[in-house]
Design an enzyme around this catalytic site. Structure first.
Site, PDB file in Angstrom:
ATOM      1  N   HIS A 280       0.855  -1.182   0.000  1.00  0.00           N
ATOM      2  CA  HIS A 280       0.000   0.000   0.000  1.00  0.00           C
ATOM      3  C   HIS A 280       0.893   1.234   0.000  1.00  0.00           C
ATOM      4  O   HIS A 280       1.937   1.248   0.639  1.00  0.00           O
ATOM      5  CB  HIS A 280      -0.880   0.002   1.251  1.00  0.00           C
ATOM      6  CG  HIS A 280      -2.036   0.943   1.172  1.00  0.00           C
ATOM      7  ND1 HIS A 280      -3.286   0.555   0.743  1.00  0.00           N
ATOM      8  CD2 HIS A 280      -2.140   2.255   1.464  1.00  0.00           C
ATOM      9  CE1 HIS A 280      -4.107   1.586   0.783  1.00  0.00           C
ATOM     10  NE2 HIS A 280      -3.439   2.636   1.218  1.00  0.00           N
TER      11      HIS A 280
ATOM     12  N   ASP B  20     -14.000   2.812   6.955  1.00  0.00           N
ATOM     13  CA  ASP B  20     -12.953   3.643   6.355  1.00  0.00           C
ATOM     14  C   ASP B  20     -13.515   4.480   5.216  1.00  0.00           C
ATOM     15  O   ASP B  20     -13.158   5.648   5.062  1.00  0.00           O
ATOM     16  CB  ASP B  20     -11.783   2.782   5.858  1.00  0.00           C
ATOM     17  CG  ASP B  20     -10.689   3.649   5.250  1.00  0.00           C
ATOM     18  OD1 ASP B  20     -10.142   4.480   5.985  1.00  0.00           O
ATOM     19  OD2 ASP B  20     -10.413   3.521   4.041  1.00  0.00           O
TER      20      ASP B  20
ATOM     21  N   ARG C 224     -12.925  12.947   6.108  1.00  0.00           N
ATOM     22  CA  ARG C 224     -11.581  13.497   6.342  1.00  0.00           C
ATOM     23  C   ARG C 224     -11.151  14.344   5.164  1.00  0.00           C
ATOM     24  O   ARG C 224     -10.533  15.403   5.326  1.00  0.00           O
ATOM     25  CB  ARG C 224     -10.569  12.360   6.534  1.00  0.00           C
ATOM     26  CG  ARG C 224     -10.625  11.727   7.905  1.00  0.00           C
ATOM     27  CD  ARG C 224      -9.810  10.452   7.941  1.00  0.00           C
ATOM     28  NE  ARG C 224      -8.408  10.646   7.665  1.00  0.00           N
ATOM     29  CZ  ARG C 224      -7.584   9.699   7.200  1.00  0.00           C
ATOM     30  NH1 ARG C 224      -8.029   8.467   6.988  1.00  0.00           N
ATOM     31  NH2 ARG C 224      -6.334   9.953   6.966  1.00  0.00           N
TER      32      ARG C 224
ATOM     33  N   SER D  33      -6.592   3.617   9.074  1.00  0.00           N
ATOM     34  CA  SER D  33      -7.260   3.479   7.775  1.00  0.00           C
ATOM     35  C   SER D  33      -6.545   2.426   6.917  1.00  0.00           C
ATOM     36  O   SER D  33      -7.158   1.489   6.389  1.00  0.00           O
ATOM     37  CB  SER D  33      -7.256   4.840   7.063  1.00  0.00           C
ATOM     38  OG  SER D  33      -7.470   4.713   5.691  1.00  0.00           O
TER      39      SER D  33
ATOM     40  N   LYS E 275      -7.552  -1.930   6.346  1.00  0.00           N
ATOM     41  CA  LYS E 275      -7.859  -2.480   5.015  1.00  0.00           C
ATOM     42  C   LYS E 275      -6.915  -3.623   4.654  1.00  0.00           C
ATOM     43  O   LYS E 275      -7.318  -4.621   4.071  1.00  0.00           O
ATOM     44  CB  LYS E 275      -7.761  -1.366   3.966  1.00  0.00           C
ATOM     45  CG  LYS E 275      -8.967  -0.450   3.982  1.00  0.00           C
ATOM     46  CD  LYS E 275      -8.859   0.652   2.956  1.00  0.00           C
ATOM     47  CE  LYS E 275      -7.801   1.644   3.311  1.00  0.00           C
ATOM     48  NZ  LYS E 275      -7.862   2.937   2.673  1.00  0.00           N
TER      49      LYS E 275
HETATM   50  N1  URA Z   1      -4.438   5.984   2.164  1.00  0.00           N
HETATM   51  C1  URA Z   1      -5.437   5.376   2.858  1.00  0.00           C
HETATM   52  O1  URA Z   1      -5.932   4.343   2.439  1.00  0.00           O
HETATM   53  N2  URA Z   1      -5.838   5.923   3.993  1.00  0.00           N
HETATM   54  C2  URA Z   1      -5.316   7.056   4.494  1.00  0.00           C
HETATM   55  O2  URA Z   1      -5.738   7.491   5.547  1.00  0.00           O
HETATM   56  C3  URA Z   1      -4.290   7.694   3.772  1.00  0.00           C
HETATM   57  C4  URA Z   1      -3.862   7.135   2.598  1.00  0.00           C
END
Ligand code: URA
Length: 408
Positions: free
Chosen positions: A81, A160, A167, A182, A186
């Site tokens: 990620h 999220d 946000r 967050s 995931k």
């Molecule tokens: N990417 C995400 O999935 N969540 C965040 O809070 C910031 C970047």
């Protein structure tokens, strides 16, 4: 009382698991309103959270949706990620590289919001490419070709989705505890055995200091320990854009150039080698140096590119459909000298103005537009040289060249 929880965080005190659970689930149920959640998010953003609070929040996020398990797919599944950057198309390149080396890759990616485009938007610039695979499709495809890159299902951490959208419009995106929960929720919910996180730092990233990036890295590794997931982090520069292209079709074309071995001399190539090698090292349990050799070999032999074509075709995409606008404007050097910096943030803003990204979730993206850099940092240029080409379809304000390129 709801307002007591907000006040507690406003005063910088620690919230309990019960309070976090009640507040965030209350929001998902519609009992707590946007303005109340916005107030709490801002208090978190300003006052931070203890590690215990972040662990509690991550658990509440994970429990809000499905937890996927891919135990019947053999091999260690390594996920990656990125915290998001301008021109970041690394997933398009490293997913096929890693899969070509026998490591199953299940990548669920998001759409872009803010200045940074999402992997899913980039893939949708390939006509026909399906981003809505369900769990069954995913397992079938990974078993067949070893790789899937699809959108996040509605049931993957719905908390999220709801919180991120808020946000994004309340100035609370760049909070370290919120980013950590967050992303980690995931990754854990999507069934990865091991996790690699690319933390970007610079003017085109959510975090602008190395200190913040180190803190985010520490927190994510700690969350990983709780869920028994090995987490590695890489901190990479986002003061200059990644590679030479920004914009959806342009970025897919650039990814193809790297996969074909046509572009090897820039920061995108280097980062892809670093990320893919770490994934291979984690997936195979081998030394990083050995993993680098395998990764470079896969690229040089064309195996990664073949895997990319297999992926696109398995998900219904027609690779020949990629189209870039034929309307082009040039940004030219205003003086001779050496390029000292290229401002990633300004390029992100320009790509938004062209329509390559969206300012709200409903907005449609123009896949054909974007920016191609013709000169990179440290290159010498002469006055009048073309520094970048801007591909457009609608009217936009061309920025001052000096707001993007610093020539000394
Ligand atoms: N990417 C995400 O999935 N969540 C965040 O809070 C910031 C970047």
């Amino acid at each position: 009382m709801i307002v007591d929880i907000i006040n507690k965080k406003r005063l910088g005190k620690e919230l309990s698991y019960r309070e976090i659970d009640k507040f965030f689930n209350g929001y998902l149920d519609g009992e707590i309103k946007d303005y109340q959640m916005s107030a709490l998010l801002m208090a978190i953003c300003i006052n931070g959270m203890s590690d215990e609070e972040v662990f509690a929040l991550t658990k509440v996020f994970i429990d809000s949706g499905d937890i996927l398990e891919f135990d019947d797919i053999p091999g260690i599944k390594v996920d990656k990620h990125s915290t998001g950057g301008i021109g970041d198309k690394t997933t398009l390149i490293i997913a096929p590289i890693v899969a070509s080396l026998g490591i199953p890759v299940i990548k669920m990616s998001g759409r872009g919001l803010g200045y940074t485009g999402g992997t899913i938007d980039k893939l949708e610039s390939i006509k026909g490419y399906r981003i809505d695979l369900d769990d069954e499709d995913i397992v079938k495809q990974v078993k067949k070709i070893g790789v899937v890159v699809t959108g996040q299902t509605a049931d993957l951490v719905p908390m999220d989705k709801a919180i991120y959208a808020l946000r994004d419009v309340t100035g609370t995106v760049s909070s370290i505890p919120l980013i950590a929960s967050s992303i980690m929720s995931k990754k854990i919910a999507s069934g990865a055995d091991k996790i690699l996180i690319d933390i970007k730092v610079g003017n085109g990233a959510l975090l602008t200091t190395k200190k913040d990036a180190n803190e985010l890295s520490r927190l994510m590794i700690e969350i990983g320990k709780i869920y028994k997931r090995e987490v590695r982090t890489i901190i990479s520069d986002m003061n200059v854009p990644l590679g030479t292209s920004i914009g959806n079709s342009l970025e897919v074309l650039e990814a193809i150039d790297i996969l074909k071995g046509r572009e090897t001399d820039n920061n995108l190539y280097d980062l892809c080698i670093e990320l893919a090698s770490n994934m291979v090292s984690m997936g195979k349990g081998i030394e990083l140096g050995d993993a680098i050799k395998e990764v470079v070999d896969s690229l040089n032999r064309g195996h990664a590119y073949e895997k990319f074509l297999e992926l696109v075709s398995a998900q219904g995409g027609k690779i020949d459909s990629l189209k870039v606008s034929d309307k082009v404007k040039e940004l030219k050097a205003s003086k001779s000298g050496k390029i000292k910096s290229i401002n990633a943030l300004e390029l992100g803003k320009l790509s938004m103005a062209l329509g390559a990204g969206r300012t709200n979730k409903e907005e449609k993206i123009d896949y054909e537009v974007g920016i191609k850099l013709e000169k990179l940092v440290n290159e010498s240029v002469k006055k009048g040289d073309v520094l970048a080409r801007v591909y457009y379809n609608k009217k936009f304000d061309m920025p001052e060249v000096n707001s993007i390129f610093e020539i000394v």
